[in-house]
Design a protein around this motif. Structure first.
Motif, PDB file in Angstrom:
ATOM      1  N   THR A 197       0.830  -1.202   0.000  1.00  0.00           N
ATOM      2  CA  THR A 197       0.000   0.000   0.000  1.00  0.00           C
ATOM      3  C   THR A 197       0.868   1.256   0.000  1.00  0.00           C
ATOM      4  OG1 THR A 197      -1.773  -1.167   1.165  1.00  0.00           O
ATOM      5  CG2 THR A 197      -1.848   1.237   1.197  1.00  0.00           C
ATOM      6  N   HIS A 243       0.897   4.249  -2.801  1.00  0.00           N
ATOM      7  CA  HIS A 243       0.530   5.631  -2.488  1.00  0.00           C
ATOM      8  C   HIS A 243       1.730   6.585  -2.459  1.00  0.00           C
ATOM      9  CE1 HIS A 243      -3.717   5.212  -1.750  1.00  0.00           C
ATOM     10  NE2 HIS A 243      -3.514   4.150  -1.002  1.00  0.00           N
ATOM     11  N   GLU A 244       2.825   6.143  -1.869  1.00  0.00           N
ATOM     12  CA  GLU A 244       3.970   7.041  -1.682  1.00  0.00           C
ATOM     13  C   GLU A 244       4.943   7.021  -2.861  1.00  0.00           C
ATOM     14  OE1 GLU A 244       4.252   9.188   0.733  1.00  0.00           O
ATOM     15  OE2 GLU A 244       2.472   8.508   1.821  1.00  0.00           O
ATOM     16  N   LYS A 279       4.131   5.540  -5.970  1.00  0.00           N
ATOM     17  CA  LYS A 279       3.378   5.569  -7.234  1.00  0.00           C
ATOM     18  C   LYS A 279       3.764   4.444  -8.184  1.00  0.00           C
ATOM     19  CE  LYS A 279       1.809   9.449  -5.586  1.00  0.00           C
ATOM     20  NZ  LYS A 279       0.502   9.475  -4.884  1.00  0.00           N
ATOM     21  N   TYR A 294      -6.397  -1.878  -6.163  1.00  0.00           N
ATOM     22  CA  TYR A 294      -5.852  -0.647  -6.747  1.00  0.00           C
ATOM     23  C   TYR A 294      -5.519  -0.790  -8.236  1.00  0.00           C
ATOM     24  CZ  TYR A 294      -5.488   1.609  -2.173  1.00  0.00           C
ATOM     25  OH  TYR A 294      -5.770   2.176  -0.950  1.00  0.00           O
TER      26      TYR A 294
END
Length: 254
Positions: A63, A67-68, A70, A209
């Motif tokens: 995750t 998110h961090e 990409k 995702y």
């Protein structure tokens, strides 16, 4: 077109050491008790990280990568215990489908079904699966492992002609160390080739995702009473070298 950023996770620190050494312009950053190594392999932006053990730890790590950092695709390398009797130590399983063997919300839903998703299995991306399979087959055919791994270590684990398998991998928060565990899993999920502790959780996050993923597992033991005896040594001497050689060949296909 979105910039390609590859995430690579390993279930043990030793498994990512060789992969990290492949990074050019390597930098590191710490987040959530993990160190993320960023750089390029063959000119492609890549982030490598030790996932830690278990489904929650692995899900947290991927995750963060999404998110961090990409990432646009995820590769996971690690070890697994053999469930299928045809598997031998040193063989490699590329996961076609991933399932959480310890998910059980009966009677609300079927055993192994993931709540709210109406899914039992998560399928690896077809193109990544093909690339991984070709890479494993190539390093086995070319015997490149013989130059990367000491003959003494290969002999110690009786690795002579390792084979590639493609099929189901089961994940759960258990280390298999008894024949009873192994038989119970085989009875419930007869198509499962091997068992580990992270892959299906990573697969679920990637599915949610829409991140293409592929799980690659080296067989370290027979998932029985002797599983723990040579595990640390196998990871250091064998699995870490497998991971590096497989990743190197995968990048040669880009």
């Amino acid at each position: 077109m979105k910039k390609r950023i590859i995430g690579i996770m390993g279930a043990m620190p030793e498994e990512i050491e060789g992969v990290v050494s492949l990074l050019n312009n390597c930098t590191s950053s710490s987040m959530g008790k993990r160190t993320y190594f960023s750089g390029q392999i063959n000119g492609i932006d890549t982030v490598v990280v030790f996932s830690r053990w278990g489904k929650v730890a692995a899900a947290t790590t991927v995750t963060t990568l999404i998110h961090e950092f990409k990432i646009t695709e995820l590769w996971f390398t690690g070890v697994a215990g053999a469930i299928d009797p045809d598997l031998k130590i040193g063989d490699v399983v590329v996961g076609k489908r991933l399932i959480q063997h310890d998910m059980d919300a009966r009677p609300l839903m079927n055993q192994h079904e993931i709540p709210l998703l109406n899914k039992t299995y998560f399928e690896s991306d077809a193109s990544l699966l093909d690339m991984a399979s070709k890479s494993v087959a190539t390093i086995f055919k070319n015997s490149s492992l013989n130059s990367a791994i000491d003959a003494e270590d290969l002999n110690r684990f009786s690795i002579t002609k390792p084979q590639l398998f493609i099929g189901d991998i089961a994940s759960g928060d258990q280390f298999f160390s008894s024949n009873e565990q192994k038989q119970n899993l085989n009875n419930q999920l007869p198509d499962v080739l091997c068992v580990e502790m992270e892959g299906a959780a990573v697969a679920q996050v990637c599915y949610e995702y829409a991140i293409p993923f592929c799980i690659i597992r080296t067989i370290s033991d027979a998932a029985d009473a002797n599983s723990h005896l040579d595990f640390p040594s196998f990871v250091k001497k064998i699995a870490s070298k497998y991971a590096t050689e497989i990743i190197k060949d995968i990048y040669s296909q880009f």
